[in-house]
Scaffold this motif. Sequence first.
Motif, short mmCIF file in Angstrom:
data_model
loop_
_atom_site.label_atom_id
_atom_site.label_comp_id
_atom_site.label_asym_id
_atom_site.label_seq_id
_atom_site.Cartn_x
_atom_site.Cartn_y
_atom_site.Cartn_z
N ILE A 209 0.86 -1.18 0.00
CA ILE A 209 0.00 0.00 0.00
C ILE A 209 0.90 1.24 0.00
N MET A 210 0.69 2.10 -0.96
CA MET A 210 1.37 3.39 -0.99
C MET A 210 0.31 4.45 -0.72
N LEU A 211 0.58 5.36 0.22
CA LEU A 211 -0.38 6.43 0.50
C LEU A 211 0.32 7.76 0.59
N ASP A 212 -0.37 8.78 0.16
CA ASP A 212 0.20 10.11 0.07
C ASP A 212 -0.83 11.12 0.61
N ILE A 213 -0.37 12.05 1.47
CA ILE A 213 -1.28 13.06 2.02
C ILE A 213 -1.66 14.04 0.90
N GLU A 255 5.75 13.36 2.42
CA GLU A 255 4.41 13.07 2.93
C GLU A 255 3.88 11.73 2.41
N GLU A 256 4.78 10.90 1.89
CA GLU A 256 4.38 9.60 1.34
C GLU A 256 4.77 8.48 2.30
N PHE A 257 3.85 7.53 2.48
CA PHE A 257 4.05 6.40 3.38
C PHE A 257 3.81 5.10 2.61
N ALA A 258 4.35 4.03 3.14
CA ALA A 258 4.14 2.71 2.53
C ALA A 258 3.84 1.70 3.63
N ILE A 259 3.01 0.72 3.28
CA ILE A 259 2.70 -0.37 4.21
C ILE A 259 2.92 -1.68 3.47
N LEU A 260 3.87 -2.46 3.95
CA LEU A 260 4.15 -3.77 3.37
C LEU A 260 3.35 -4.81 4.13
N MET A 261 2.49 -5.53 3.41
CA MET A 261 1.60 -6.50 4.06
C MET A 261 1.92 -7.90 3.53
N ILE A 262 2.82 -8.57 4.22
CA ILE A 262 3.22 -9.92 3.84
C ILE A 262 2.15 -10.91 4.31
#
Length: 338
Positions: A209-213, A255-262
């Motif tokens: 998941i890549m998310l940006d404000i 302002e960009e975040f990432a969530i690695l979901m294994i």
Amino acid sequence: MKFAENTTQSAEYLRQAIPLMVKYNIPPNPLNYALWYTYVSNRIPSLNFQIDQTLDTYGTCPTLLGEQMFREHVINDEIANSDQTQNQLIALTQNLHRQAAHAAKNTSDYGAMLDDSLTALNQNDSNHNIEKIINRLAENTLSISESTGLFQKQITDAQTEILALKAELQKTRQDARIDPLTGLYNRRVFNTELEQVAGASKHTNTALIMLDIDHFKKFNDDYGHLMGDKVLQYFGKLLKAECKEPALPVRFGGEEFAILMIGHNEEDAAIFAENLRQKIQAIRIKQKKSGKIISSITASFGISKRTENESAEQLIERADKALYLAKNSGRNQVKIAP
């Protein structure tokens, strides 16, 4: 933990450990050598059980999990403390002990001198003798005052040094992999974890998941960078609270975040992202000066699921494309890469 094997046995354990590390794409660093040396020696069954479960789940042993197992099973927290800081604290304590003993001796000597002076005063009525006794009392009082003052200064200096050592210890303990503003892991950790999972021989579900404000630059221009930092800090707290292991939230940059979901597919990731999007949309930040409530914080999300033999770079690129699609479609929404 102490390793008591002879040279032959040690070499045999190493010969067993290295092929396993290669097979499961384990980075060849000293920590992993020790972890897998311990694994093949089978000296800690609970460690072997945990590693076996991890390999079955991920097809590798992610770096962060490996480090956690190393701390839990191979070394004690006390060993991880800074030896230099401990030695400094010991030296500081010994110095204070010496100073206290010196001050105590001076105080004892001064007490004995007072007793002698009082006895002499009772036994002598000569003005000359009385003057000598008074002079002696004055000299010793000055001496004990100086000694006590010196000891007090030693205590004050020690307190200052202890505070400095404490700050230094906290500084050395601060993980260089942690983003100081948000408290999340940084991009270097993300790259390491993703590369390891991508290079594992066993393919497992992995969603990114890549998310940006949304409109963050305008937000900084309107409300100032301090308020912008406050928003980033809130994002860090929210992601840490919402992302349970093995989900890995990181500050990807700006302002960009990432969530690695294994172990999750894109549908799972989409449900998670939508829940997160709604919580971000509900953020209310109050300006201290004006008391104005800011309610325009939103974020856009892009999701990709790693396909077999896909590289880490390709997975990131597809998630980025989905993120830009979300932004170009009006922002504050979740998009899944095809």
